[in-house]
Design a protein around this motif. Structure first.
Motif, PDB file in Angstrom:
ATOM      1  N   ALA A  95       0.829  -1.208   0.000  1.00 39.70           N
ATOM      2  CA  ALA A  95       0.000   0.000   0.000  1.00 39.70           C
ATOM      3  C   ALA A  95       0.863   1.258   0.000  1.00 39.70           C
ATOM      4  CB  ALA A  95      -0.937   0.002   1.203  1.00 39.70           C
ATOM      5  N   TRP A  96       2.014   1.206   0.663  1.00 38.15           N
ATOM      6  CA  TRP A  96       2.895   2.377   0.710  1.00 38.15           C
ATOM      7  C   TRP A  96       3.349   2.776  -0.692  1.00 38.15           C
ATOM      8  CZ3 TRP A  96       4.445   6.409   3.293  1.00 38.15           C
ATOM      9  CH2 TRP A  96       5.646   7.023   2.963  1.00 38.15           C
ATOM     10  N   PHE A  97       3.757   1.790  -1.490  1.00 30.23           N
ATOM     11  CA  PHE A  97       4.216   2.095  -2.847  1.00 30.23           C
ATOM     12  C   PHE A  97       3.056   2.518  -3.750  1.00 30.23           C
ATOM     13  CE2 PHE A  97       7.891  -0.424  -1.470  1.00 30.23           C
ATOM     14  CZ  PHE A  97       8.927   0.375  -1.934  1.00 30.23           C
ATOM     15  N   LEU A  98       1.852   1.978  -3.504  1.00 31.91           N
ATOM     16  CA  LEU A  98       0.707   2.342  -4.339  1.00 31.91           C
ATOM     17  C   LEU A  98       0.190   3.741  -4.045  1.00 31.91           C
ATOM     18  CD1 LEU A  98      -1.327  -1.005  -4.325  1.00 31.91           C
ATOM     19  CD2 LEU A  98       0.047  -0.060  -6.186  1.00 31.91           C
ATOM     20  N   THR A  99       0.557   4.314  -2.902  1.00 32.27           N
ATOM     21  CA  THR A  99       0.051   5.648  -2.533  1.00 32.27           C
ATOM     22  C   THR A  99       1.143   6.716  -2.529  1.00 32.27           C
ATOM     23  OG1 THR A  99       0.323   5.081  -0.185  1.00 32.27           O
ATOM     24  CG2 THR A  99      -1.852   4.717  -1.161  1.00 32.27           C
ATOM     25  N   LEU A 100       2.249   6.469  -3.215  1.00 33.01           N
ATOM     26  CA  LEU A 100       3.344   7.439  -3.221  1.00 33.01           C
ATOM     27  C   LEU A 100       2.925   8.782  -3.804  1.00 33.01           C
ATOM     28  CD1 LEU A 100       6.448   5.258  -4.195  1.00 33.01           C
ATOM     29  CD2 LEU A 100       5.956   6.330  -1.986  1.00 33.01           C
ATOM     30  N   SER A 101       1.948   8.769  -4.722  1.00 35.19           N
ATOM     31  CA  SER A 101       1.506  10.020  -5.335  1.00 35.19           C
ATOM     32  C   SER A 101       0.246  10.585  -4.693  1.00 35.19           C
ATOM     33  CB  SER A 101       1.252   9.806  -6.838  1.00 35.19           C
ATOM     34  OG  SER A 101       0.246   8.822  -7.033  1.00 35.19           O
ATOM     35  N   ALA A 102      -0.233   9.956  -3.605  1.00 36.13           N
ATOM     36  CA  ALA A 102      -1.462  10.411  -2.946  1.00 36.13           C
ATOM     37  C   ALA A 102      -1.178  11.639  -2.081  1.00 36.13           C
ATOM     38  CB  ALA A 102      -2.053   9.287  -2.098  1.00 36.13           C
ATOM     39  N   GLU A 103      -2.257  12.229  -1.569  1.00 38.36           N
ATOM     40  CA  GLU A 103      -2.110  13.381  -0.690  1.00 38.36           C
ATOM     41  C   GLU A 103      -1.424  12.969   0.614  1.00 38.36           C
ATOM     42  OE1 GLU A 103      -5.747  15.404  -0.024  1.00 38.36           O
ATOM     43  OE2 GLU A 103      -6.055  15.924  -2.134  1.00 38.36           O
ATOM     44  N   VAL A 104      -0.779  13.950   1.249  1.00 34.21           N
ATOM     45  CA  VAL A 104       0.034  13.664   2.428  1.00 34.21           C
ATOM     46  C   VAL A 104      -0.785  13.021   3.532  1.00 34.21           C
ATOM     47  CG1 VAL A 104       1.392  14.711   4.271  1.00 34.21           C
ATOM     48  CG2 VAL A 104       1.717  15.458   1.927  1.00 34.21           C
ATOM     49  N   GLU A 105      -1.993  13.502   3.773  1.00 37.96           N
ATOM     50  CA  GLU A 105      -2.791  12.965   4.877  1.00 37.96           C
ATOM     51  C   GLU A 105      -3.132  11.497   4.652  1.00 37.96           C
ATOM     52  OE1 GLU A 105      -6.638  14.160   7.650  1.00 37.96           O
ATOM     53  OE2 GLU A 105      -6.348  15.128   5.700  1.00 37.96           O
ATOM     54  N   ALA A 106      -3.409  11.127   3.412  1.00 34.58           N
ATOM     55  CA  ALA A 106      -3.687   9.727   3.098  1.00 34.58           C
ATOM     56  C   ALA A 106      -2.439   8.875   3.287  1.00 34.58           C
ATOM     57  CB  ALA A 106      -4.200   9.608   1.664  1.00 34.58           C
ATOM     58  N   ARG A 107      -1.284   9.389   2.876  1.00 35.03           N
ATOM     59  CA  ARG A 107      -0.038   8.639   3.022  1.00 35.03           C
ATOM     60  C   ARG A 107       0.335   8.461   4.497  1.00 35.03           C
ATOM     61  NH1 ARG A 107       4.599  11.279   0.173  1.00 35.03           N
ATOM     62  NH2 ARG A 107       5.613   9.290   0.616  1.00 35.03           N
ATOM     63  N   ARG A 108      -0.070   9.402   5.339  1.00 36.92           N
ATOM     64  CA  ARG A 108       0.223   9.259   6.768  1.00 36.92           C
ATOM     65  C   ARG A 108      -0.484   8.045   7.353  1.00 36.92           C
ATOM     66  NH1 ARG A 108      -0.593  15.699   7.809  1.00 36.92           N
ATOM     67  NH2 ARG A 108       1.563  16.347   7.342  1.00 36.92           N
ATOM     68  N   VAL A 109      -1.693   7.770   6.903  1.00 40.39           N
ATOM     69  CA  VAL A 109      -2.418   6.592   7.389  1.00 40.39           C
ATOM     70  C   VAL A 109      -1.686   5.319   6.973  1.00 40.39           C
ATOM     71  CG1 VAL A 109      -4.560   5.264   7.158  1.00 40.39           C
ATOM     72  CG2 VAL A 109      -4.656   7.743   7.458  1.00 40.39           C
ATOM     73  N   VAL A 110      -1.252   5.278   5.713  1.00 41.49           N
ATOM     74  CA  VAL A 110      -0.527   4.103   5.219  1.00 41.49           C
ATOM     75  C   VAL A 110       0.787   3.941   5.982  1.00 41.49           C
ATOM     76  CG1 VAL A 110       0.518   3.041   3.197  1.00 41.49           C
ATOM     77  CG2 VAL A 110      -1.589   4.358   2.951  1.00 41.49           C
ATOM     78  N   LEU A 111       1.483   5.059   6.233  1.00 40.69           N
ATOM     79  CA  LEU A 111       2.734   4.998   6.978  1.00 40.69           C
ATOM     80  C   LEU A 111       2.485   4.531   8.415  1.00 40.69           C
ATOM     81  CD1 LEU A 111       5.749   5.508   7.304  1.00 40.69           C
ATOM     82  CD2 LEU A 111       5.230   7.911   7.803  1.00 40.69           C
ATOM     83  N   ALA A 112       1.400   5.009   9.024  1.00 37.26           N
ATOM     84  CA  ALA A 112       1.081   4.581  10.392  1.00 37.26           C
ATOM     85  C   ALA A 112       0.864   3.076  10.448  1.00 37.26           C
ATOM     86  CB  ALA A 112      -0.169   5.321  10.884  1.00 37.26           C
ATOM     87  N   ASN A 113       0.149   2.531   9.470  1.00 38.28           N
ATOM     88  CA  ASN A 113      -0.062   1.083   9.441  1.00 38.28           C
ATOM     89  C   ASN A 113       1.251   0.340   9.205  1.00 38.28           C
ATOM     90  OD1 ASN A 113      -1.899  -1.294   9.313  1.00 38.28           O
ATOM     91  ND2 ASN A 113      -1.107  -1.412   7.217  1.00 38.28           N
ATOM     92  N   LEU A 114       2.094   0.909   8.351  1.00 42.86           N
ATOM     93  CA  LEU A 114       3.401   0.294   8.101  1.00 42.86           C
ATOM     94  C   LEU A 114       4.241   0.258   9.383  1.00 42.86           C
ATOM     95  CD1 LEU A 114       5.574  -0.847   6.232  1.00 42.86           C
ATOM     96  CD2 LEU A 114       6.120   1.492   5.543  1.00 42.86           C
ATOM     97  N   LEU A 115       4.211   1.350  10.129  1.00 47.67           N
ATOM     98  CA  LEU A 115       4.967   1.396  11.389  1.00 47.67           C
ATOM     99  C   LEU A 115       4.416   0.406  12.403  1.00 47.67           C
ATOM    100  CD1 LEU A 115       5.420   5.265  11.798  1.00 47.67           C
ATOM    101  CD2 LEU A 115       7.149   3.598  11.083  1.00 47.67           C
ATOM    102  N   LEU A 116       3.089   0.309  12.479  1.00 50.99           N
ATOM    103  CA  LEU A 116       2.471  -0.561  13.484  1.00 50.99           C
ATOM    104  C   LEU A 116       2.590  -2.034  13.101  1.00 50.99           C
ATOM    105  CD1 LEU A 116      -0.708   1.576  14.193  1.00 50.99           C
ATOM    106  CD2 LEU A 116       1.209   1.190  15.752  1.00 50.99           C
ATOM    107  N   ARG A 117       2.164  -2.366  11.883  1.00 51.07           N
ATOM    108  CA  ARG A 117       2.191  -3.774  11.469  1.00 51.07           C
ATOM    109  C   ARG A 117       3.615  -4.238  11.164  1.00 51.07           C
ATOM    110  NH1 ARG A 117      -0.675  -6.302   6.064  1.00 51.07           N
ATOM    111  NH2 ARG A 117      -0.749  -8.488   6.725  1.00 51.07           N
TER     112      ARG A 117
END
Length: 554
Positions: A230-252
């Motif tokens: 998901a992180w690579f699929l959202t590289l061009s998304a808005e920052v707020e959306a990418r923060r959610v993906v990054l948060a999941n990456l950090l947690l999981r």
């Protein structure tokens, strides 16, 4: 094994793994096509209630067989301004648990189940006239193919039980958990599915090819790799959306690394659970469930950490976009038509970008966002004018009947997309500004209806752009069928609004005209985008004068 035998074995494993990956994707595609709108609505039910949001995420992940697909839906809600980052993160955490449940469900195989699934799936797909039933057939066929691929893997790996080379490799990985972890992460990322990766590992364990300690490290790695997708699929998304993906990456992902560090203690307790397969399944599900339960109360803290990592970027200088309308291509009709189609597609992308954020302005007016919509609307008007002139020159300089027909179709599409832009910029933006000026607010039920309807129209706009790119008749038919559903939904929402007026709700009375005009504007936008499908269906003979032709039996 002799060299030809090794080649045959590798071919069997690669083919079975490819079938497994494709089968999982086949199921997900069928669910998305048949139930896209209900699933999106289901995800939005948990707004404001983290536990319910997580449950919704888990349920949708089970149906889609992918936590990544749920993550992409959640980030689209954030971009549209209809969901907070905190709720979206709860959905994503729940989706991770749902994807772990999928593995459990897909291993509940019985001998009679496979032929039954094939019979039901093929019958539904070939004999049904309903789009939904045909997609249900696709889903059932996909499930059957998953079972077939797992059986192929079991058969291919049977000789490996006695292989000294495999025993040596597994012995090495048993003493090097980090390498096993990295293999799992890379494989899950490469196949874009942690579900497929874990299914493969569990099958190896069931065949006695992979010992539990190695499988545990590989499965934890697959959780990290699945988070990276998901992180690579959202590289061009808005920052707020990418923060959610990054948060999941950090947690999981961080949880997977922490579990790897404690793998010795974990593996020591696993035999208490049961057999080898049950140990790995429980580890995978228990890990994701533990991450979700521990993380849900601290979503806000994690998101604040991601704000420090992903800061809102300064707006960089942009290069001016060059029009796709090449004057030099006018001497080559096919090339010129392709240029015009590219420009019409870009018009659609610009209007989609206008549609996505406009609904959040009804709740909170933001002048920079409003001005950005106006700027895009002026750009769309300019592109529409240039497309008309370009196509007029093309038909003047070319005598072909086909060129003239295609030029008219593209001109009509451009006009429809420009009309959609007008509906957003002039009607919806004006209504949102009025809400802010007069300090009005929708009733809770009215606001939910509008945001759900907006999300439905946005999904159809995205589907229309895909149809414009692929010219796929099946996708075009589905788009026109959805147009009829949107018309029925808009009618039902208008009646629901009138019922609230009859009950005398103050918020509904104050915002009555705005509510109804917004519904009509969204329906107009949906109709404009749906017109993309009509030339395709007309050419294939699937369109009657007043309604869709009945689909062929096959």
């Amino acid at each position: 094994m002799e060299n030809p035998g090794v080649v045959l074995f590798l071919l069997q494993i690669a083919g079975a793994a490819a079938l497994l990956i494709w089968s999982v994707r086949l199921v997900r595609t069928g669910v998305e096509r048949a139930f896209s709108v209900p699933l999106r609505r289901w995800l939005r039910l948990g707004a404001g209630r983290p536990a319910l949001a997580a449950l919704a995420g888990a349920g949708v992940a089970v149906l889609l067989q992918s936590s990544t697909a749920v993550t992409m839906l959640a980030t689209s809600f954030i971009t549209a301004g209809t969901m907070s980052a905190s709720v979206a993160l709860a959905i994503v955490l729940g989706a991770d648990v749902g994807s772990a449940l999928v593995v459990q469900l897909l291993l509940l195989h019985r001998d009679w189940l496979l032929p039954l699934l094939l019979l039901v799936g093929v019958t539904l797909f070939l004999r049904s006239e309903s789009k939904t039933l045909r997609q249900n057939g696709r889903i059932v066929i996909g499930l059957a193919l998953i079972f077939i691929s797992l059986g192929m893997i079991r058969d291919a790996t049977e000789p490996l039980r006695e292989s000294a080379a495999v025993a040596g490799a597994m012995g090495y990985l048993g003493g090097d958990a980090i390498t096993a972890f990295v293999i799992g992460a890379v494989f899950a990322w490469a196949v874009q599915s942690s579900v497929a990766a874990v299914l493969l590992v569990v099958t190896f364990v069931a065949q006695g090819v992979m010992p539990v300690p190695v499988a545990a490290a590989v499965v934890l790695g697959a959780n990290l790799g699945g988070s990276f997708v998901a992180w690579f699929l959202t590289l061009s998304a808005e920052v707020e959306a990418r923060r959610v993906v990054l948060a999941n990456l950090l947690l999981r992902g961080g949880g997977a690394v922490a579990a790897l560090m404690a793998l010795g203690a974990v593996v020591a307790w696993l035999p208490l659970i049961g057999g080898d397969v049950r140990q790995i399944l429980t580890l995978h599900l228990g890990f994701n469930l533990l991450v979700a339960l521990v993380s849900l109360p601290f979503r806000g803290v994690v998101l604040r950490v991601t704000e420090r990592i992903l800061r809102t970027p300064e707006v960089p200088a942009e290069l001016a976009r060059l029009s796709a309308l090449e004057p030099a291509a006018l001497s080559f009709p096919d090339r010129a038509l392709a240029c015009a189609a590219r420009e019409v597609l870009h018009m659609g992308e610009e209007v989609e970008a206008m549609l996505r954020p406009v609904v959040k302005l009804y709740a909170t007016w933001d002048e920079p966002t409003a001005e950005a919509i106006r700027v895009k609307e002026r750009a769309v008007d300019r592109m529409h004018f240039e497309v008309k002139l370009y196509l007029a020159r093309l038909t003047r300089e070319s005598e072909g009947v086909e060129v003239a027909r295609r030029s008219v179709e593209l001109a009509d599409l451009a006009a429809n997309i420009e009309a959609a832009g007008d509906a957003i910029s002039r009607v919806m933006l004006g209504l949102a500004a009025r809400m802010s000026t007069e300090n009005l607010q929708f009733s809770d039920s009215g606001w939910k209806e509008l945001t759900d309807f907006h999300d439905r129209v946005l999904a159809n706009a995205q589907s229309a752009l895909n149809v414009l790119m692929t010219l796929n008749p099946d996708a075009a038919r589905a788009l026109v069928e959805e147009k009829e559903r949107v018309r029925a939904v808009e009618h039902d929402l208008q009646r629901s609004h009138l019922e609230r007026l009859r009950q005398g709700r103050v918020e509904s009375i104050e915002t009555s005209n705005i509510h109804q005009e917004t519904l009509r504007a969204l329906k107009q936008v949906n109709t404009a985008f749906t017109m993309v499908a009509y030339p395709i269906l007309s050419e294939t003979g699937d369109l009657l004068a007043s309604r869709l032709a009945r689909p062929p039996a096959g």
